[in-house]
Enzyme design. Structure first.
Site, PDB file in Angstrom:
ATOM      1  N   CYS A 194       0.812  -1.212   0.000  1.00  0.00           N
ATOM      2  CA  CYS A 194       0.000   0.000   0.000  1.00  0.00           C
ATOM      3  C   CYS A 194       0.845   1.260   0.000  1.00  0.00           C
ATOM      4  O   CYS A 194       0.469   2.272  -0.621  1.00  0.00           O
ATOM      5  CB  CYS A 194      -0.963  -0.011   1.177  1.00  0.00           C
ATOM      6  SG  CYS A 194      -0.149  -0.040   2.794  1.00  0.00           S
ATOM      7  N   ASP A 209      -7.816   6.120  -2.391  1.00  0.00           N
ATOM      8  CA  ASP A 209      -7.026   4.945  -2.010  1.00  0.00           C
ATOM      9  C   ASP A 209      -6.682   4.150  -3.268  1.00  0.00           C
ATOM     10  O   ASP A 209      -7.502   3.371  -3.775  1.00  0.00           O
ATOM     11  CB  ASP A 209      -7.800   4.067  -1.028  1.00  0.00           C
ATOM     12  CG  ASP A 209      -6.932   2.963  -0.447  1.00  0.00           C
ATOM     13  OD1 ASP A 209      -5.741   2.870  -0.832  1.00  0.00           O
ATOM     14  OD2 ASP A 209      -7.431   2.185   0.387  1.00  0.00           O
ATOM     15  N   HIS A 211      -2.183   0.569   7.087  1.00  0.00           N
ATOM     16  CA  HIS A 211      -2.499   0.918   5.702  1.00  0.00           C
ATOM     17  C   HIS A 211      -2.065   2.353   5.437  1.00  0.00           C
ATOM     18  O   HIS A 211      -1.911   3.169   6.360  1.00  0.00           O
ATOM     19  CB  HIS A 211      -4.008   0.770   5.460  1.00  0.00           C
ATOM     20  CG  HIS A 211      -4.406   0.823   4.031  1.00  0.00           C
ATOM     21  ND1 HIS A 211      -3.880  -0.006   3.074  1.00  0.00           N
ATOM     22  CD2 HIS A 211      -5.311   1.629   3.381  1.00  0.00           C
ATOM     23  CE1 HIS A 211      -4.422   0.273   1.892  1.00  0.00           C
ATOM     24  NE2 HIS A 211      -5.294   1.264   2.055  1.00  0.00           N
TER      25      HIS A 211
END
Length: 799
Positions: A597, A657, A641
């Site tokens: 991520c 995202d 994250h």
């Protein structure tokens, strides 16, 4: 010499057979011996006047009871002349006074003035032996001891034993019982083990504890003697210096605990009397208490209860009787005592006016904690994916929001330097407006930047119990409202921090608006700051951004174009991405196209800034596991994250995202589902519950244990003064500390009365001998055959 031998220690050795070697061992015999003082003849025992008309007559001038008259003698005092009798008879007579002498003889300490202690004991012992031979009734009065007059062999042994034990400690010294020493050393190992296992003690302190324990054992066995004064001074000085070198400082929680453990170990070398043993035992209780400064979980609590039981067993063994010479018996008695104290402990815990627990004291610790950091580079968060430790638990009022809305905001990183994202310096916030408060708190004036928050509904209220991080940042959903707590505040980038490091479990309640708009208007300073990029780095990524921006009509269209590129091209979400070169963004976007991520968030924010669109990286946690038993969401470190926020005209900061585009399973199903194909989920953890999540019964057990731990943290560890008042007010109406104290005292003494009644009501029973037990079994067997024994019928009549 008066001697009391608790243990008979014998040295057995042999030089058999050729005399070149010696084999030896110390043998401790389970016997106790009392050596009586040596009888030394003394004069006759003096008699004592009595007020009873029993015994022999003792005539004395110093007694005031009139006995009779006798003829006058020239030496008689004129005041003793019976003048009334002389007036009647013309004969001089003298008054006599007398009392009855007590036939019971008292052996008193003061009857032998001018003699030392040993001489007095020897004379008293001689009188005791002689009076026993003549079967006279006698008693004993010495400092601290009084035995009523009596006669017989048992009375004689009792008097001689008291004479032998008189001030025995001044003669023989103190030898700690072996039972107590065994439990004390075992408790020392048990209480220090968690500190050693947690790497909270330097190696030197651990070795010192081991050496002190071994030396104390050898002192008890008679192989070594106590250390001299200067030797102890040298060892104490070395221990203190060793703690300083081990921690590199004397300030902070860990050095203080290290000093306490060092004192606990060194005191073993100085147990010369019972008082020293008491000090060591009390130090053991304090060292056990320090473990709760680091950990308050249920397993640790049970472990420390075991340790406290062992220390209590040592305390009982220190005052042992013949029935408590066995360690198992002592441990059983200590367990019973602690179990009996549970009702009173519960009353005190619930009703005693609450003070902040010891583990809530803000103390600095050097122990590192896992979790997100304020520096993000390629691979930081990927390392957390192998960490299964708990980050926090969240309990919602009402329903739990859907997984795609569980973005737990922790830090906003807007300072980019080559390959690293960091928080901006506080000075950058000061430039926005002079005098503007740095934090948004309920009790202070609202800063100007807080007006940029537009709350559009979908409120959700929840409570967080976060684990210690030794950091200041906290966890909330966006957009949080100000928390009514003087110890926390919201920063300019809309995330909360604590004014003190979170070194303990921290519980707080938050209300968040899941629909929001922030900074719909952004001044030129912040626009330019959030588009800064280092020069001469990642040139190919800059060209890619320029090309995509030229094809887009607006910033919003450019954002959609970049997301479309990530979706259409073969980008891979993996926990083990390949290594990147100097230009990390170029290598990731155009070469490897495999990452975690932080790779996607960092590259996306770079592309936004390269096209002049303000962007920043947000780190935190996403998702979590819902526990239906405890009705909460558990978020672990592998849920860490990173995502991005871009600023668009008329919209403000908007969450984007890119990981959700490349690996939507990561948002919908969690990390395990997203990397199911490569078997990298917790690959470094050999055994863990989640690795066997498909086994239903294991999952049920895991959720049950997790729910129990959650209740423990909520109602025991988190039982604060405010919670106490809230709970008691719910059941007792309006209460204050005075009313709570009165309720506590009444309940406490009521329990004591019940316990006292049960103890007094319990009748003493005499244990049956083995013969009686077999006889009763035989009677029960005959009763089953129809030959029952009548009530009160003896064996002969029964036969």
């Amino acid at each position: 010499m008066v001697v009391l031998m608790w243990y008979l220690r014998m040295l057995i050795q042999t030089f058999y057979s050729v005399g070149l070697f010696r084999a030896w061992s110390w043998v401790d015999l389970d016997v106790s011996t009392v050596v009586y003082p040596r009888p030394i003849p003394a004069g006759p025992v003096g008699t004592t006047p009595s007020t009873n008309d029993d015994g022999d007559v003792l005539v004395s001038d110093g007694i005031q009871d009139f006995y009779g008259l006798r003829e006058y003698q020239n030496a008689d005092s004129p005041k003793h002349i019976a003048w009334k009798s002389y007036a009647r008879t013309d004969e001089l007579l003298t008054k006599q006074y007398a009392a009855y002498a007590d036939r019971r003889v008292w052996l008193t300490w003061d009857s032998l003035p001018g003699l030392d202690r040993e001489a007095r004991l020897s004379h008293l012992c001689y009188w005791c032996v002689q009076l026993s031979k003549t079967n006279d009734e006698y008693g004993l009065r010495i400092p601290g001891v009084e035995i009523e007059p009596g006669r017989g062999q048992a009375h004689r042994d009792k008097v001689l034993k008291e004479l032998s034990l008189f001030e025995v400690g001044a003669v023989t010294g103190f030898q700690i019982p072996g039972n107590s020493l065994a439990w004390l050393l075992a408790a020392q190992v048990a209480v220090i083990a968690p500190h050693a296992a947690g790497l909270r003690l330097p190696v030197g302190v651990i070795l010192l504890c081991v050496c002190c324990g071994l030396w104390r054992i050898m002192v008890y066995q008679g192989r070594c003697s106590y250390l001299g004064r200067w030797a102890k001074v040298f060892i104490v000085f070395g221990g203190i210096v060793g703690v300083g070198f081990g921690y590199r400082t004397f300030m902070g929680l860990d050095p203080w605990v290290g000093l306490l453990v060092t004192a606990f170990a060194l005191k073993l070398l100085e147990m010369h009397n019972k008082r020293d043993a008491y000090v060591v035992i009390l130090l053991g209780y304090f060292v056990a208490l320090t473990e709760f400064l680091y950990e308050q979980s249920i397993p640790y609590t049970y472990y420390m209860l075991l340790v406290v039981t062992m220390i209590t067993a040592a305390l009982i063994g220190l005052n042992q009787t013949r029935s408590h010479l066995k360690p198992v018996v002592t441990f059983k008695l200590a367990s019973v005592l602690l179990l009996q104290s549970i009702p009173l402990m519960i009353v005190l815990f619930l009703l005693f006016p609450r003070l902040a627990p010891l583990w809530t004291v803000p103390l600095n610790s050097s122990i590192a904690r896992t979790g997100v950091t304020d520096v993000l580079s390629m691979g930081n968060i990927a390392q957390l994916t192998q960490d299964d430790s708990l980050a926090f638990r969240a309990t919602f009022e009402g329903g739990v929001p859907s997984t795609e809305k569980l973005y737990w905001r922790v830090l906003v990183l807007s300072a980019f330097d080559d390959n690293t994202w960091e928080r901006p310096d506080r000075a950058y916030y000061r430039r926005e407006k002079k005098g503007d408060p740095y934090f948004l708190t309920p009790n202070e004036a609202e800063p100007s930047w807080a007006k940029g928050i537009e709350r559009q509904g979908e409120k959700t209220r929840y409570s967080i119990i976060m684990e210690p991080t030794n950091q200041r940042w906290m966890f909330t959903l966006t957009m949080p409202e100000p928390i009514n707590d003087e110890g926390v505040g919201m920063l300019r980038d809309y995330y909360f921090v604590s004014f003190q490091e979170v070194s303990k479990k921290f519980r707080y309640e938050v209300t968040s608006d899941l629909k929001y708009r922030m900074d719909s208007e952004l001044d030129l300073y912040w626009r330019s700051y959030n588009t800064l990029l280092p020069q001469d780095k990642n040139p190919r990524a800059r060209e890619l951004a320029a090309g995509l921006r030229a094809q887009s009509e607006s910033d919003a269209a450019y954002v959609a174009a970049v997301l479309r590129m990530l979706s259409e091209q073969e980008f891979i979400y993996t926990l083990k991405p390949p290594a990147l070169g100097e230009n990390t963004i170029d290598d990731f976007l155009l070469e490897t196209r495999a990452g975690f991520c932080e790779h996607f968030a960092s590259s996306f924010a770079f592309l936004m800034r390269a096209a002049g669109v303000p962007a920043r990286v947000v780190v935190g946690y996403q998702g979590g596991e819902y526990n239906p038993i405890g009705d909460y969401v558990a978020v672990r470190q592998f849920d860490a994250h990173a995502w991005t926020e871009v600023w668009l005209e008329g919209i403000g900061w908007m969450r984007v995202d890119p990981t959700a585009i490349v690996a939507p399973d990561r948002i919908d199903g969690g990390l395990e589902l997203a990397v199911a194909g490569e078997n990298t989920f917790l690959s470094d953890v050999i055994l863990w519950w989640l690795k066997y999540g498909k086994t239903l019964w294991l999952t049920e057990i895991r959720l049950q244990l997790s729910a129990i731990a959650h209740y423990w943290d909520s109602w025991v560890v988190g039982y604060t003064p405010d919670m106490q008042v809230s709970i008691l007010s719910r059941y007792l109406g309006d209460v204050d500390r005075k009313k709570i104290g009165m309720i506590m005292l009444s309940t406490f003494f009521s329990l004591l009365a019940v316990i006292g009644f049960l103890v007094l009501r319990k009748k003493a029973t005499t244990p049956l001998s083995a013969v009686d037990k077999e006889y009763l079994k035989f009677c029960q067997m005959l009763s089953k055959l129809g030959l029952a024994r009548n009530l009160g019928e003896g064996p002969i009549d029964y036969a």
